[in-house]
Design a protein around this motif. Structure first.
Motif, PDB file in Angstrom:
ATOM      1  N   THR A   9      80.609  91.524   9.463  1.00 54.81           N
ATOM      2  CA  THR A   9      81.631  92.214   8.738  1.00 54.81           C
ATOM      3  C   THR A   9      81.474  92.201   7.246  1.00 54.81           C
ATOM      4  O   THR A   9      82.022  92.921   6.443  1.00 54.81           O
ATOM      5  CB  THR A   9      83.190  92.338   9.148  1.00 54.81           C
ATOM      6  N   PHE A  10      81.436  90.766   7.061  1.00 56.42           N
ATOM      7  CA  PHE A  10      81.143  90.175   5.610  1.00 56.42           C
ATOM      8  C   PHE A  10      82.535  90.743   4.504  1.00 56.42           C
ATOM      9  O   PHE A  10      82.408  91.121   3.619  1.00 56.42           O
ATOM     10  CB  PHE A  10      79.911  90.692   4.933  1.00 56.42           C
ATOM     11  N   HIS A  14      82.219  85.256   1.639  1.00 55.39           N
ATOM     12  CA  HIS A  14      82.369  83.848   1.150  1.00 55.39           C
ATOM     13  C   HIS A  14      81.326  83.010   1.265  1.00 55.39           C
ATOM     14  O   HIS A  14      80.262  83.353   1.826  1.00 55.39           O
ATOM     15  CB  HIS A  14      83.686  83.411   1.844  1.00 55.39           C
ATOM     16  N   HIS A  17      79.196  82.972   4.873  1.00 56.30           N
ATOM     17  CA  HIS A  17      78.323  84.234   4.819  1.00 56.30           C
ATOM     18  C   HIS A  17      76.947  83.732   4.136  1.00 56.30           C
ATOM     19  O   HIS A  17      75.924  84.084   4.744  1.00 56.30           O
ATOM     20  CB  HIS A  17      79.232  85.349   4.309  1.00 56.30           C
ATOM     21  N   LEU A  20      74.605  81.601   6.050  1.00 53.37           N
ATOM     22  CA  LEU A  20      74.018  82.195   6.842  1.00 53.37           C
ATOM     23  C   LEU A  20      73.094  83.062   6.575  1.00 53.37           C
ATOM     24  O   LEU A  20      72.081  82.989   7.356  1.00 53.37           O
ATOM     25  CB  LEU A  20      75.397  82.953   7.950  1.00 53.37           C
ATOM     26  N   LYS A  46      89.572  94.721  15.179  1.00 54.56           N
ATOM     27  CA  LYS A  46      89.388  93.881  13.954  1.00 54.56           C
ATOM     28  C   LYS A  46      89.850  94.933  12.761  1.00 54.56           C
ATOM     29  O   LYS A  46      88.901  95.688  11.924  1.00 54.56           O
ATOM     30  CB  LYS A  46      87.954  93.719  13.722  1.00 54.56           C
ATOM     31  N   GLY A  93      75.896  83.912  13.598  1.00 57.56           N
ATOM     32  CA  GLY A  93      76.417  82.535  13.836  1.00 57.56           C
ATOM     33  C   GLY A  93      76.846  82.078  15.175  1.00 57.56           C
ATOM     34  O   GLY A  93      77.060  82.944  16.217  1.00 57.56           O
ATOM     35  N   ASP A  95      79.376  81.069  16.363  1.00 59.08           N
ATOM     36  CA  ASP A  95      80.648  81.851  17.214  1.00 59.08           C
ATOM     37  C   ASP A  95      80.287  82.564  18.362  1.00 59.08           C
ATOM     38  O   ASP A  95      81.122  82.958  19.238  1.00 59.08           O
ATOM     39  CB  ASP A  95      81.696  82.159  16.093  1.00 59.08           C
ATOM     40  N   ARG A 114      77.842  77.589  12.549  1.00 60.14           N
ATOM     41  CA  ARG A 114      78.736  78.355  11.787  1.00 60.14           C
ATOM     42  C   ARG A 114      79.155  77.123  10.765  1.00 60.14           C
ATOM     43  O   ARG A 114      79.077  76.058  10.978  1.00 60.14           O
ATOM     44  CB  ARG A 114      79.665  78.694  12.550  1.00 60.14           C
ATOM     45  N   THR A 115      79.506  77.625   9.495  1.00 61.38           N
ATOM     46  CA  THR A 115      79.974  76.626   8.381  1.00 61.38           C
ATOM     47  C   THR A 115      81.291  76.372   8.773  1.00 61.38           C
ATOM     48  O   THR A 115      82.004  77.545   8.931  1.00 61.38           O
ATOM     49  CB  THR A 115      79.624  77.302   7.066  1.00 61.38           C
ATOM     50  N   ILE A 118      85.568  77.456   6.700  1.00 62.66           N
ATOM     51  CA  ILE A 118      85.849  78.933   5.938  1.00 62.66           C
ATOM     52  C   ILE A 118      85.841  79.990   6.988  1.00 62.66           C
ATOM     53  O   ILE A 118      84.964  80.190   7.534  1.00 62.66           O
ATOM     54  CB  ILE A 118      85.085  79.063   4.862  1.00 62.66           C
ATOM     55  N   SER A 119      86.624  81.034   6.651  1.00 66.70           N
ATOM     56  CA  SER A 119      86.339  82.506   7.448  1.00 66.70           C
ATOM     57  C   SER A 119      87.117  83.604   6.574  1.00 66.70           C
ATOM     58  O   SER A 119      88.160  83.184   6.096  1.00 66.70           O
ATOM     59  CB  SER A 119      86.813  82.330   8.952  1.00 66.70           C
ATOM     60  N   SER A 120      86.881  84.726   7.016  1.00 67.64           N
ATOM     61  CA  SER A 120      87.663  85.741   6.340  1.00 67.64           C
ATOM     62  C   SER A 120      88.847  86.080   6.777  1.00 67.64           C
ATOM     63  O   SER A 120      89.998  86.241   6.321  1.00 67.64           O
ATOM     64  CB  SER A 120      86.787  87.311   6.692  1.00 67.64           C
ATOM     65  N   THR A 121      89.127  85.471   8.238  1.00 66.79           N
ATOM     66  CA  THR A 121      90.481  85.754   8.646  1.00 66.79           C
ATOM     67  C   THR A 121      91.207  84.684   7.860  1.00 66.79           C
ATOM     68  O   THR A 121      92.510  85.060   7.409  1.00 66.79           O
ATOM     69  CB  THR A 121      90.396  85.085  10.302  1.00 66.79           C
ATOM     70  N   ARG A 124      91.878  85.978   4.383  1.00 67.71           N
ATOM     71  CA  ARG A 124      93.048  87.151   4.481  1.00 67.71           C
ATOM     72  C   ARG A 124      94.253  86.711   4.608  1.00 67.71           C
ATOM     73  O   ARG A 124      95.385  87.304   4.241  1.00 67.71           O
ATOM     74  CB  ARG A 124      92.698  88.342   5.640  1.00 67.71           C
TER      75      ARG A 124
HETATM   76  N1  CTP Z   1      79.409  82.837   9.299  1.00 67.60           N
HETATM   77  C1  CTP Z   1      79.334  81.822   9.226  1.00 67.60           C
HETATM   78  N2  CTP Z   1      80.160  80.717   8.735  1.00 67.60           N
HETATM   79  C2  CTP Z   1      81.430  80.874   8.335  1.00 67.60           C
HETATM   80  C3  CTP Z   1      81.877  82.502   8.765  1.00 67.60           C
HETATM   81  C4  CTP Z   1      80.797  83.387   9.104  1.00 67.60           C
HETATM   82  O1  CTP Z   1      78.119  81.166   9.660  1.00 67.60           O
HETATM   83  N3  CTP Z   1      82.346  80.115   8.017  1.00 67.60           N
HETATM   84  C5  CTP Z   1      78.699  83.936  10.021  1.00 67.60           C
HETATM   85  C6  CTP Z   1      79.297  84.486  11.393  1.00 67.60           C
HETATM   86  O2  CTP Z   1      78.904  83.616  12.571  1.00 67.60           O
HETATM   87  C7  CTP Z   1      78.495  85.729  11.192  1.00 67.60           C
HETATM   88  C8  CTP Z   1      78.372  86.144   9.952  1.00 67.60           C
HETATM   89  O3  CTP Z   1      78.537  85.074   9.138  1.00 67.60           O
HETATM   90  O4  CTP Z   1      77.090  85.590  11.799  1.00 67.60           O
HETATM   91  C9  CTP Z   1      79.332  87.119   9.592  1.00 67.60           C
HETATM   92  O5  CTP Z   1      80.534  87.050  10.011  1.00 67.60           O
HETATM   93  P1  CTP Z   1      81.983  87.693   9.761  1.00 67.60           P
HETATM   94  O6  CTP Z   1      82.605  87.927  11.195  1.00 67.60           O
HETATM   95  O7  CTP Z   1      81.784  89.059   8.976  1.00 67.60           O
HETATM   96  O8  CTP Z   1      82.583  86.549   9.154  1.00 67.60           O
HETATM   97  P2  CTP Z   1      84.015  85.817   9.416  1.00 67.60           P
HETATM   98  O9  CTP Z   1      84.377  84.675   8.410  1.00 67.60           O
HETATM   99  O10 CTP Z   1      83.685  84.891  10.729  1.00 67.60           O
HETATM  100  O11 CTP Z   1      85.204  86.737   9.825  1.00 67.60           O
HETATM  101  P3  CTP Z   1      86.534  86.647  10.735  1.00 67.60           P
HETATM  102  O12 CTP Z   1      87.325  85.440  10.351  1.00 67.60           O
HETATM  103  O13 CTP Z   1      86.947  88.324  10.370  1.00 67.60           O
HETATM  104  O14 CTP Z   1      85.964  86.795  12.041  1.00 67.60           O
END
Ligand code: CTP
Length: 448
Positions: A9-10, A14, A17, A20, A46, A93, A95, A114-115, A118-121, A124
């Motif tokens: 979704t990117f 961050h 991403h 990755l 989502k 990733g 996950d 996965r790193t 940190i996450s988009s969630t 947000r």
């Molecule tokens: N990703 C990653 N490390 C993170 C966050 C994301 O490697 N800390 C990877 C995911 O595994 C995926 C790609 O980046 O392969 C895009 O992930 P996306 O779902 O857009 O990001 P998330 O931050 O995981 O979003 P959300 O919190 O909404 O699930």
């Protein structure tokens, strides 16, 4: 050449991403990045994605890591993409570990760690959350309450109603249930109004003066002047004031507007919308009449929406034909309005004691858009041409009748202070203008 593909979704791009994408790119010579379209994300639940598809694509492009960017729009597209682009490696990733093993049949699947942290969630959730108060005597509030739970950034603060008996258990157990609007305003950052249209202007103004954002069912008011006043008050106060009409937020509807405006059917020459229902009521009872919504209040704004969004608010003539249930001609049971524009015509037919085919037809010089009944809950439409072989069908997922998307748009508008889509103020005022003329019996012919 080794081709690698990855999807995401990117949102709020961050560091996780970027890492990755770097590692995916290092697996081969050519990296394709699939960015998930908002609608596809919405259908997976989502729905709290903050950035538009274009913003997310731009952010991925700006990393300089993608050799090609594709949009992921439907379930099962991954297999199509892998075949179409001759992909060797699918990277994603950790996950998602195990979830994409089925793609091993088409290419090599690699899960990348996965790193952490940190996450988009998480990004947000650092955003503001708004306390929403519900107002009205309608069981529709039950649906709104359900949909609210799926929208990030909104929390229900309470409900103001005189009819708790028609509300669901979960609405009734909100932190506050009151009959006093002021009390609800006190505990809310924003209100959703599903009240009688005659009350809207006063309630919207009161909320705005108290510094609260407003989402108000259409029509926003019953006169143009009032409507304009409310929009400028909201602007002056730096608050969001949006008209709620779930059709306006449905993806299929938004797409058909775009296609109509971009010449897909040539020059638009006519817009014809019909919305009817048979309301169960005793027409002889004046009390019932005063409690219920007449046809124009119930359906007028919905039917007028495509007319004004496609042809604009500047019509040169308007004629109304109605049938009324009462001597005073206040409660219409059926109304047809014809509009003349310098270069086009339009018509709406609404009724709550008449049943007809609830379709929308937009006619152009090359073809027409046909939206089957009930077009206002639209997830499907067709573009039809003289040569049927050229006809095209369009289907878009519609979750939660569109209420969910309306709430997402409202939450997003409050947190970004930017209204990105929905109903433009000039369209909203044009709708109020027709309601005003209708109530003034302007250019009216009465059916016996
Ligand atoms: N990703 C990653 N490390 C993170 C966050 C994301 O490697 N800390 C990877 C995911 O595994 C995926 C790609 O980046 O392969 C895009 O992930 P996306 O779902 O857009 O990001 P998330 O931050 O995981 O979003 P959300 O919190 O909404 O699930």
């Amino acid at each position: 050449m080794v081709k690698v593909i990855t999807y995401g979704t990117f949102d709020l791009l961050h560091y996780g991403h970027v890492r990755l994408l770097e590692r995916a790119k290092a697996l081969g010579d050519y990296l394709i990045v699939g960015v998930t379209a908002e609608d596809f994300d919405k259908s997976r639940g989502k729905i709290n994605v903050q950035q538009s598809l274009m913003e997310r694509v731009d952010a991925v492009r700006a990393t300089g890591l993608a050799d090609e960017i594709v949009i992921e729009e439907y379930e099962g597209q991954k297999i199509d993409d892998i075949r179409r682009y001759g992909v060797d490696i699918f990277a994603i990733g950790s996950d998602w570990k195990g979830k994409f093993d089925y793609l091993n049949e088409y290419c090599h699947v690699i899960y990348l760690d996965r790193t952490e942290g940190i996450s988009s969630t998480e990004l947000r959730s650092q955003d503001q959350s708004f306390r929403l108060g519900l107002v009205g005597n309608s069981s529709f509030l039950n649906k709104v309450e359900r949909e609210c739970q799926l929208v990030n950034g909104l929390h229900l603060a309470g409900v103001c109603t005189n009819m708790p008996e028609i509300l669901s258990e979960s609405v009734r157990s909100l932190p506050l249930m009151t009959e006093h609007y002021d009390e609800l305003l006190e505990v809310s950052d924003a209100v959703y109004l599903r009240t009688h249209p005659g009350l809207h202007a006063e309630q919207v103004e009161k909320a705005l003066l108290a510094g609260k954002h407003v989402l108000c069912e259409s029509p926003a008011s019953l006169t143009v002047d009032e409507c304009r006043k409310l929009y400028s008050l909201a602007k002056e106060k730096g608050l969001v004031f949006m008209e709620a009409l779930k059709t306006a937020y449905a993806t299929a509807y938004a797409r058909l507007l775009l296609l109509a405006k971009n010449g897909k059917i040539g020059k638009v020459t006519s817009v014809d919308a019909t919305c009817t229902s048979i309301l169960k009521m005793n027409m002889e009872d004046p009390d019932e009449l005063s409690g219920k919504w007449d046809s124009m209040s119930e359906w007028g704004p919905t039917a007028l929406l495509p007319v004004f969004q496609i042809l604009g608010p500047d019509y040169c003539d308007m004629r109304i034909t109605s049938r009324f249930a009462d001597q005073e001609r206040k409660f219409d049971t059926f109304t047809r309005i014809s509009f003349e524009y310098p270069d086009a015509v339009a018509s709406i037919k609404v009724g709550n004691q008449v049943k007809s085919e609830g379709e929308l037809i937009i006619s152009g010089t090359k073809g027409y858009i046909f939206v089957p009944a009930p077009w206002w809950k639209t997830d499907y439409f067709e573009i039809r041409y003289e040569n049927p072989a050229e006809n095209k069908r369009y289907f878009y997922q519609l979750d939660g009748e569109g209420i969910r998307y309306e709430l997402v748009a409202f939450a997003r508008a409050m947190s970004t202070k930017q209204i990105l889509y929905g109903i433009e103020p000039n369209v909203s005022c044009a709708i109020s203008g027709v309601m005003e003329d209708f109530r003034a019996h302007k250019n009216l012919r009465v059916l016996l």
